[in-house]
Design a protein around this motif. Sequence first.
Motif, PDB file in Angstrom:
ATOM      1  N   SER A  37      -4.607 114.797 115.602  1.00 61.09           N
ATOM      2  CA  SER A  37      -3.243 114.971 116.104  1.00 61.09           C
ATOM      3  C   SER A  37      -2.245 115.231 114.979  1.00 61.09           C
ATOM      4  N   ASN A  38      -2.565 114.776 113.751  1.00 61.23           N
ATOM      5  CA  ASN A  38      -1.648 115.007 112.633  1.00 61.23           C
ATOM      6  C   ASN A  38      -1.895 116.351 111.942  1.00 61.23           C
ATOM      7  N   GLY A  39      -2.842 117.163 112.468  1.00 60.27           N
ATOM      8  CA  GLY A  39      -3.099 118.479 111.909  1.00 60.27           C
ATOM      9  C   GLY A  39      -4.236 118.515 110.908  1.00 60.27           C
ATOM     10  N   ASP A  40      -4.723 117.375 110.488  1.00 60.93           N
ATOM     11  CA  ASP A  40      -5.835 117.301 109.535  1.00 60.93           C
ATOM     12  C   ASP A  40      -7.161 117.506 110.272  1.00 60.93           C
TER      13      ASP A  40
END
Length: 147
Positions: A37-40
């Motif tokens: 969800s944080n793009g990682d």
Amino acid sequence: MVTRAFSTEDGNLQSRSIITSGSRLSKDINLLFSKKSNGDVYKKEDAAAVKQAVRNLLLTNHHEKPFNQFFGANLRGLLFELADDFLEFEINEAIITAVTNYEPRANILGVQTSVTGDKNSIACRIEFQIISTGVIEVIETSIARLR
């Protein structure tokens, strides 16, 4: 247990505390490239990372990795060889050599292969131990002709 050897320059070893290092953690990127969800991207750790690395090594052919032409087990290159008892020995040796040379985190315990000449397929079962943790893992994979 870790044994350390010190020289006389290290001073009085009776009064010094000795610090030992712990086991090294294995981390790799998950090759599915799923996004958090944080793009990682997700990571694989410990046994899963080594297992993924061994599987990728088995599925890589020679000349696929730039500047390292002999990286991989080259199993797809052996699909169209004459299916005899020597072919299974050759496949076993290719797997053992590839893992020994290119995956220092794994120690091969056993390799079993089955060649189906009529269908041009190779089934492999590799049992290996992860050196840092001592965990025994098994990979079963098959490689077949697409057309």
